[in-house]
Write a protein that holds these residues in place. Structure first.
Motif, PDB file in Angstrom:
ATOM      1  N   ARG A  61      23.639 -33.462  -5.099  1.00  0.00           N
ATOM      2  CA  ARG A  61      22.233 -34.233  -4.537  1.00  0.00           C
ATOM      3  C   ARG A  61      21.223 -33.279  -5.451  1.00  0.00           C
ATOM      4  NH1 ARG A  61      21.521 -38.543  -2.295  1.00  0.00           N
ATOM      5  NH2 ARG A  61      23.650 -40.104  -2.617  1.00  0.00           N
ATOM      6  N   ALA A  62      21.515 -31.995  -4.762  1.00  0.00           N
ATOM      7  CA  ALA A  62      19.724 -31.256  -4.198  1.00  0.00           C
ATOM      8  C   ALA A  62      19.211 -31.334  -6.040  1.00  0.00           C
ATOM      9  CB  ALA A  62      20.556 -30.070  -3.865  1.00  0.00           C
ATOM     10  N   LEU A  63      20.707 -31.081  -6.472  1.00  0.00           N
ATOM     11  CA  LEU A  63      20.090 -30.694  -8.390  1.00  0.00           C
ATOM     12  C   LEU A  63      19.254 -32.017  -8.955  1.00  0.00           C
ATOM     13  CD1 LEU A  63      19.899 -29.683 -10.654  1.00  0.00           C
ATOM     14  CD2 LEU A  63      22.198 -30.624 -11.433  1.00  0.00           C
ATOM     15  N   ALA A  64      19.525 -33.624  -8.196  1.00  0.00           N
ATOM     16  CA  ALA A  64      19.166 -34.966  -8.841  1.00  0.00           C
ATOM     17  C   ALA A  64      17.637 -34.761  -7.477  1.00  0.00           C
ATOM     18  CB  ALA A  64      19.275 -35.741  -8.712  1.00  0.00           C
ATOM     19  N   GLU A  65      17.171 -33.772  -7.132  1.00  0.00           N
ATOM     20  CA  GLU A  65      16.036 -34.672  -6.407  1.00  0.00           C
ATOM     21  C   GLU A  65      15.278 -33.131  -5.829  1.00  0.00           C
ATOM     22  OE1 GLU A  65      16.886 -33.506  -2.035  1.00  0.00           O
ATOM     23  OE2 GLU A  65      18.347 -35.507  -1.410  1.00  0.00           O
ATOM     24  N   LEU A  67      15.339 -32.163  -9.872  1.00  0.00           N
ATOM     25  CA  LEU A  67      14.890 -32.046 -11.165  1.00  0.00           C
ATOM     26  C   LEU A  67      13.891 -33.458 -11.145  1.00  0.00           C
ATOM     27  CD1 LEU A  67      15.386 -32.245 -13.735  1.00  0.00           C
ATOM     28  CD2 LEU A  67      17.182 -34.396 -13.992  1.00  0.00           C
ATOM     29  N   GLY A  68      13.305 -34.523  -9.882  1.00  0.00           N
ATOM     30  CA  GLY A  68      13.425 -35.615  -9.777  1.00  0.00           C
ATOM     31  C   GLY A  68      11.837 -35.222  -9.335  1.00  0.00           C
ATOM     32  N   VAL A  69      11.481 -33.696  -8.461  1.00  0.00           N
ATOM     33  CA  VAL A  69      10.205 -33.395  -8.593  1.00  0.00           C
ATOM     34  C   VAL A  69       9.908 -32.558  -9.439  1.00  0.00           C
ATOM     35  CG1 VAL A  69       8.948 -31.147  -7.010  1.00  0.00           C
ATOM     36  CG2 VAL A  69      11.014 -32.530  -5.990  1.00  0.00           C
ATOM     37  N   VAL A  70      10.657 -31.488 -10.170  1.00  0.00           N
ATOM     38  CA  VAL A  70       9.563 -31.075 -11.543  1.00  0.00           C
ATOM     39  C   VAL A  70       9.275 -32.543 -13.094  1.00  0.00           C
ATOM     40  CG1 VAL A  70      10.592 -29.991 -13.610  1.00  0.00           C
ATOM     41  CG2 VAL A  70      11.305 -28.854 -10.802  1.00  0.00           C
ATOM     42  N   VAL A  71      10.458 -33.206 -12.405  1.00  0.00           N
ATOM     43  CA  VAL A  71      10.161 -34.206 -13.823  1.00  0.00           C
ATOM     44  C   VAL A  71       8.655 -35.249 -12.983  1.00  0.00           C
ATOM     45  CG1 VAL A  71      10.340 -36.869 -14.680  1.00  0.00           C
ATOM     46  CG2 VAL A  71      11.850 -34.473 -14.577  1.00  0.00           C
ATOM     47  N   ALA A  72       8.810 -35.515 -11.905  1.00  0.00           N
ATOM     48  CA  ALA A  72       6.899 -35.977 -11.460  1.00  0.00           C
ATOM     49  C   ALA A  72       6.027 -34.905 -11.330  1.00  0.00           C
ATOM     50  CB  ALA A  72       7.524 -36.839  -9.940  1.00  0.00           C
ATOM     51  N   THR A  73       6.262 -34.003 -11.079  1.00  0.00           N
ATOM     52  CA  THR A  73       5.276 -33.502 -10.916  1.00  0.00           C
ATOM     53  C   THR A  73       4.702 -32.176 -12.254  1.00  0.00           C
ATOM     54  OG1 THR A  73       6.552 -31.170 -10.338  1.00  0.00           O
ATOM     55  CG2 THR A  73       5.497 -33.172  -8.593  1.00  0.00           C
ATOM     56  N   ILE A 156       5.976 -47.886  -8.686  1.00  0.00           N
ATOM     57  CA  ILE A 156       7.149 -47.029  -9.678  1.00  0.00           C
ATOM     58  C   ILE A 156       7.636 -45.775  -8.869  1.00  0.00           C
ATOM     59  CG2 ILE A 156       8.500 -45.862 -11.772  1.00  0.00           C
ATOM     60  CD1 ILE A 156       7.288 -48.128 -13.007  1.00  0.00           C
ATOM     61  N   ASP A 157       8.019 -45.535  -8.608  1.00  0.00           N
ATOM     62  CA  ASP A 157       7.800 -43.602  -8.071  1.00  0.00           C
ATOM     63  C   ASP A 157       8.878 -42.838  -8.528  1.00  0.00           C
ATOM     64  OD1 ASP A 157       8.376 -41.877  -6.423  1.00  0.00           O
ATOM     65  OD2 ASP A 157       8.730 -42.188  -4.943  1.00  0.00           O
ATOM     66  N   ILE A 158       8.459 -42.124 -10.034  1.00  0.00           N
ATOM     67  CA  ILE A 158       9.000 -41.439 -10.828  1.00  0.00           C
ATOM     68  C   ILE A 158      10.145 -40.553 -10.396  1.00  0.00           C
ATOM     69  CG2 ILE A 158       8.550 -40.059 -12.791  1.00  0.00           C
ATOM     70  CD1 ILE A 158       6.392 -41.293 -13.608  1.00  0.00           C
ATOM     71  N   GLN A 159       9.986 -39.606  -8.951  1.00  0.00           N
ATOM     72  CA  GLN A 159      10.551 -38.752  -8.564  1.00  0.00           C
ATOM     73  C   GLN A 159      11.740 -39.826  -8.065  1.00  0.00           C
ATOM     74  OE1 GLN A 159       8.716 -36.616  -5.644  1.00  0.00           O
ATOM     75  NE2 GLN A 159      10.551 -36.090  -4.315  1.00  0.00           N
ATOM     76  N   LYS A 160      12.001 -40.283  -7.361  1.00  0.00           N
ATOM     77  CA  LYS A 160      12.839 -41.828  -7.210  1.00  0.00           C
ATOM     78  C   LYS A 160      14.143 -42.016  -7.997  1.00  0.00           C
ATOM     79  CE  LYS A 160      14.540 -44.599  -3.676  1.00  0.00           C
ATOM     80  NZ  LYS A 160      15.309 -45.031  -4.799  1.00  0.00           N
TER      81      LYS A 160
END
Length: 215
Positions: A61-65, A67-73, A156-160
């Motif tokens: 879960r921490a990795l997913a969160e 990764l979501g931040v990195v992809v979105a930003t 659309i929330d890319i991070q989420k």
């Protein structure tokens, strides 16, 4: 007597060789086990004195969160899409597609739906009408695309989306993905353990031989 001395000499050779061999095997096995423990056990296990779970399953879960931040930003955002879409070449491509549709509508679809129109409009009139429509489209297209992308950005929330997708992966799928990306690196880690183990074994053997030569 000669056979006995030969046997003793052979045993000594095996003894000396055991230092780098055993140390190399231990080094490889330690790193191999460390790689395995990145993914296993997939479910938390109770070992009486402590509980343990593979690093990636435990931190998924921490990795997913993250990764979501990195992809979105850093990698992919609505602003990046807008920047690629709202440029002269893309707008021209959109206009070209629209021009084809307008031609089709004025010359085929509209006369089929309203046959009487051909009695009141000439080809020149249709061309003038098309040119007026396309001129207005060229003005409106950038604003329309921009507004459309803004609306998508709100919905659309890319991070989420990325975070939820990665979190929903099964442990098996996560392991397969990471092995597909990092398999060579994992093999290299195991090889490093083997090489370092052999080096340590040779150093130990060197100290032993040095000690024997001094006594």
């Amino acid at each position: 007597m000669i056979h006995f001395l030969t046997l003793v000499s052979f045993v000594d050779i095996l003894f000396y060789l055991s230092f780098p061999v055993v140390a190399g095997v231990v080094g490889w096995l330690t790193n191999w086990l460390a790689v395995k423990m990145l993914f296993n056990p997939r479910e938390e296990k109770d070992f009486i004195l402590f509980k343990f779970q593979g690093v990636f399953p435990k931190r998924q879960r921490a990795l997913a969160e993250k990764l979501g931040v990195v992809v979105a930003t850093e990698l992919f955002s609505i602003d990046d899409i807008k920047e690629n879409l709202i440029n002269e070449d893309e707008i021209e491509h959109i206009i070209s597609r629209m021009e084809t549709q307008v031609d089709d509508f004025l010359n085929i679809k509209m006369p089929q739906r309203h046959p009487w129109i051909n009695f009141f409009t000439s080809s020149k009139t249709k061309l003038t009408l098309k040119n007026e429509i396309m001129a207005e489209m060229r003005i409106l297209a950038p604003d329309v695309v921009n507004e459309y992308m803004n609306n998508i950005g709100h919905r659309i929330d890319i991070q989420k989306t990325v975070s939820d997708k990665v979190t929903s992966f099964s442990a098996e799928k996560m392991e397969a993905i990471l092995h597909g990306i990092l398999d060579k690196e994992f093999k290299f880690i195991e090889l490093v353990g083997l090489v370092l183990g052999v080096i340590i074994g040779l150093v130990q053997l060197g100290f032993l031989l040095l000690k024997e030569s001094l006594t």
